[in-house]
Design a protein around this motif. Structure first.
Motif, PDB file in Angstrom:
ATOM      1  N   GLY A 170      -1.849  16.125 -16.578  1.00 47.23           N
ATOM      2  CA  GLY A 170      -1.678  17.489 -16.073  1.00 47.23           C
ATOM      3  C   GLY A 170      -2.059  17.597 -14.596  1.00 47.23           C
ATOM      4  N   LEU A 171      -1.905  16.517 -13.854  1.00 41.56           N
ATOM      5  CA  LEU A 171      -2.297  16.500 -12.438  1.00 41.56           C
ATOM      6  C   LEU A 171      -1.072  16.329 -11.533  1.00 41.56           C
ATOM      7  N   ALA A 172       0.043  16.874 -11.962  1.00 44.98           N
ATOM      8  CA  ALA A 172       1.289  16.680 -11.207  1.00 44.98           C
ATOM      9  C   ALA A 172       1.223  17.317  -9.821  1.00 44.98           C
ATOM     10  N   ASN A 173       0.252  18.225  -9.627  1.00 46.09           N
ATOM     11  CA  ASN A 173       0.109  18.861  -8.307  1.00 46.09           C
ATOM     12  C   ASN A 173      -0.622  17.976  -7.293  1.00 46.09           C
ATOM     13  N   VAL A 174      -1.230  16.890  -7.759  1.00 49.94           N
ATOM     14  CA  VAL A 174      -1.871  15.946  -6.837  1.00 49.94           C
ATOM     15  C   VAL A 174      -0.764  15.196  -6.086  1.00 49.94           C
ATOM     16  N   GLU A 175      -0.862  15.172  -4.758  1.00 46.76           N
ATOM     17  CA  GLU A 175       0.169  14.482  -3.972  1.00 46.76           C
ATOM     18  C   GLU A 175       0.071  12.977  -4.197  1.00 46.76           C
ATOM     19  N   LEU A 176       1.222  12.328  -4.318  1.00 46.21           N
ATOM     20  CA  LEU A 176       1.271  10.866  -4.431  1.00 46.21           C
ATOM     21  C   LEU A 176       1.899  10.343  -3.136  1.00 46.21           C
ATOM     22  N   GLU A 177       1.034   9.805  -2.285  1.00 45.22           N
ATOM     23  CA  GLU A 177       1.469   9.334  -0.960  1.00 45.22           C
ATOM     24  C   GLU A 177       1.614   7.804  -0.976  1.00 45.22           C
ATOM     25  N   VAL A 178       2.576   7.306  -0.238  1.00 46.27           N
ATOM     26  CA  VAL A 178       2.774   5.855  -0.137  1.00 46.27           C
ATOM     27  C   VAL A 178       2.862   5.495   1.349  1.00 46.27           C
ATOM     28  N   ASP A 179       2.221   4.380   1.727  1.00 50.91           N
ATOM     29  CA  ASP A 179       2.050   4.010   3.136  1.00 50.91           C
ATOM     30  C   ASP A 179       2.159   2.498   3.307  1.00 50.91           C
ATOM     31  N   GLY A 180       3.112   2.075   4.135  1.00 50.49           N
ATOM     32  CA  GLY A 180       3.188   0.674   4.513  1.00 50.49           C
ATOM     33  C   GLY A 180       4.544   0.049   4.244  1.00 50.49           C
ATOM     34  N   GLY A 181       5.203  -0.400   5.320  1.00 50.31           N
ATOM     35  CA  GLY A 181       6.448  -1.151   5.180  1.00 50.31           C
ATOM     36  C   GLY A 181       7.649  -0.331   4.738  1.00 50.31           C
ATOM     37  N   ILE A 182       7.567   0.983   4.900  1.00 52.28           N
ATOM     38  CA  ILE A 182       8.689   1.812   4.439  1.00 52.28           C
ATOM     39  C   ILE A 182       9.686   2.025   5.578  1.00 52.28           C
ATOM     40  N   LYS A 183      10.947   1.760   5.244  1.00 57.00           N
ATOM     41  CA  LYS A 183      12.047   1.821   6.221  1.00 57.00           C
ATOM     42  C   LYS A 183      13.229   2.522   5.545  1.00 57.00           C
ATOM     43  N   ALA A 184      14.307   2.681   6.293  1.00 56.29           N
ATOM     44  CA  ALA A 184      15.480   3.358   5.721  1.00 56.29           C
ATOM     45  C   ALA A 184      16.010   2.617   4.486  1.00 56.29           C
ATOM     46  N   HIS A 185      15.861   1.287   4.441  1.00 59.55           N
ATOM     47  CA  HIS A 185      16.460   0.541   3.326  1.00 59.55           C
ATOM     48  C   HIS A 185      15.671   0.639   2.014  1.00 59.55           C
ATOM     49  N   ASN A 186      14.380   1.048   2.076  1.00 65.81           N
ATOM     50  CA  ASN A 186      13.619   1.118   0.814  1.00 65.81           C
ATOM     51  C   ASN A 186      13.007   2.485   0.538  1.00 65.81           C
ATOM     52  N   ILE A 187      13.221   3.448   1.428  1.00 68.70           N
ATOM     53  CA  ILE A 187      12.563   4.757   1.266  1.00 68.70           C
ATOM     54  C   ILE A 187      13.038   5.473  -0.011  1.00 68.70           C
ATOM     55  N   ALA A 188      14.301   5.284  -0.360  1.00 63.76           N
ATOM     56  CA  ALA A 188      14.820   5.968  -1.556  1.00 63.76           C
ATOM     57  C   ALA A 188      14.169   5.401  -2.820  1.00 63.76           C
ATOM     58  N   GLU A 189      13.920   4.084  -2.815  1.00 67.12           N
ATOM     59  CA  GLU A 189      13.260   3.431  -3.952  1.00 67.12           C
ATOM     60  C   GLU A 189      11.840   3.983  -4.156  1.00 67.12           C
ATOM     61  N   VAL A 190      11.141   4.198  -3.039  1.00 70.22           N
ATOM     62  CA  VAL A 190       9.760   4.709  -3.088  1.00 70.22           C
ATOM     63  C   VAL A 190       9.757   6.148  -3.618  1.00 70.22           C
TER      64      VAL A 190
END
Ligand code: DX5
Ligand code: ZN
Length: 223
Positions: A170-190
């Motif tokens: 029940g913590l869906a309001n907690v933001e899930l942030e991702v950091d490192g190596g993200i570019k146009a080619h993998n951002i959609a996967e993340v």
């Protein structure tokens, strides 16, 4: 759900940092991510509260929060300085804090949004207990310490696992942030794995294209 995009200034041109931050926000970055390193928790030394304070007026102009990622030992000692400098979010490493609950509560008491993060090799169970106390969990998709590294493929499953954990608790309001190596080619996967907030450094600030073209390309890739 729209995914928020943050610009990490680690690879920005520090001789014109204000301009670079303004450019990123004008081009559609939702927030500015600041990487604080102490030469102990990670090998390099980067920036401290002075730089947070310098960017505060620019963040205010544009209504874009300052997201401070502390890669430092004993973060509790320095949190009041980062709060004073104008951080909106302060994220600490589970591996760096002796008493994570106290440190998270300290950040919240000082009216700043607390986040917790973990190194790629630290399992999610290490942060399980603290999840109800935080506003944000940051999944590091590279080893902290350097910009410009490649995304670790194992991160995608970790993001998806954390997304399930948050939803189940029940913590869906907690933001899930991702950091490192993200570019146009993998951002959609993340994003598809469950990130609500994505940090991009060298794919925003580089010499290959303008900051605005880079952000536009990332947005297009996000769909
Ligand atoms: C790494 C930092 C990241 C880094 C991201 O320790 O936490 O914020 O600047 O940069 P890129 O997007 O180049 O991996
Ligand atoms: Zn960071």
């Amino acid at each position: 759900m729209t995914t928020k995009l943050g610009a990490s200034i680690l690879t920005a041109d520090f001789s014109r940092l204000g301009e670079q931050a303004r450019e990123a926000i004008a081009a559609g970055a939702d927030f500015i991510h600041l990487d604080v390193m102490d030469g102990r928790f990670v090998p390099h030394i980067t920036i401290g509260p002075l730089v947070v304070a310098a960017l505060r007026p620019i963040a205010d102009e544009a209504g874009a929060p300052l997201d401070v990622h502390l890669m430092i030992e004993n973060p509790e000692q320095h949190i009041p300085d980062f709060v004073e400098a104008g951080a909106d979010i302060i994220t600490i490493h589970i591996e760096a804090s002796k008493n994570i609950k106290n440190t998270i509560q300290l950040i919240r008491r000082l009216n700043v949004r607390p986040g917790v993060t973990l190194r790629p090799n630290t399992p999610l169970r290490a942060i399980e207990e603290i999840l109800p106390e935080v506003d944000l969990v940051l999944i590091m998709s590279v080893e902290p310490g350097y910009g410009g590294q490649s995304y670790l493929p194992s991160s995608t499953e970790k993001i998806a696992h954390l997304r399930r954990m948050l939803d189940e608790r029940g913590l869906a309001n907690v933001e899930l942030e991702v950091d490192g190596g993200i570019k146009a080619h993998n951002i959609a996967e993340v994003a598809a794995a469950g990130a609500s907030v994505i940090v991009v450094g060298s794919a925003v600030f580089n010499h290959a294209a303008s900051v605005s073209d880079n952000i536009a390309a990332l947005r297009r890739a996000l769909g």
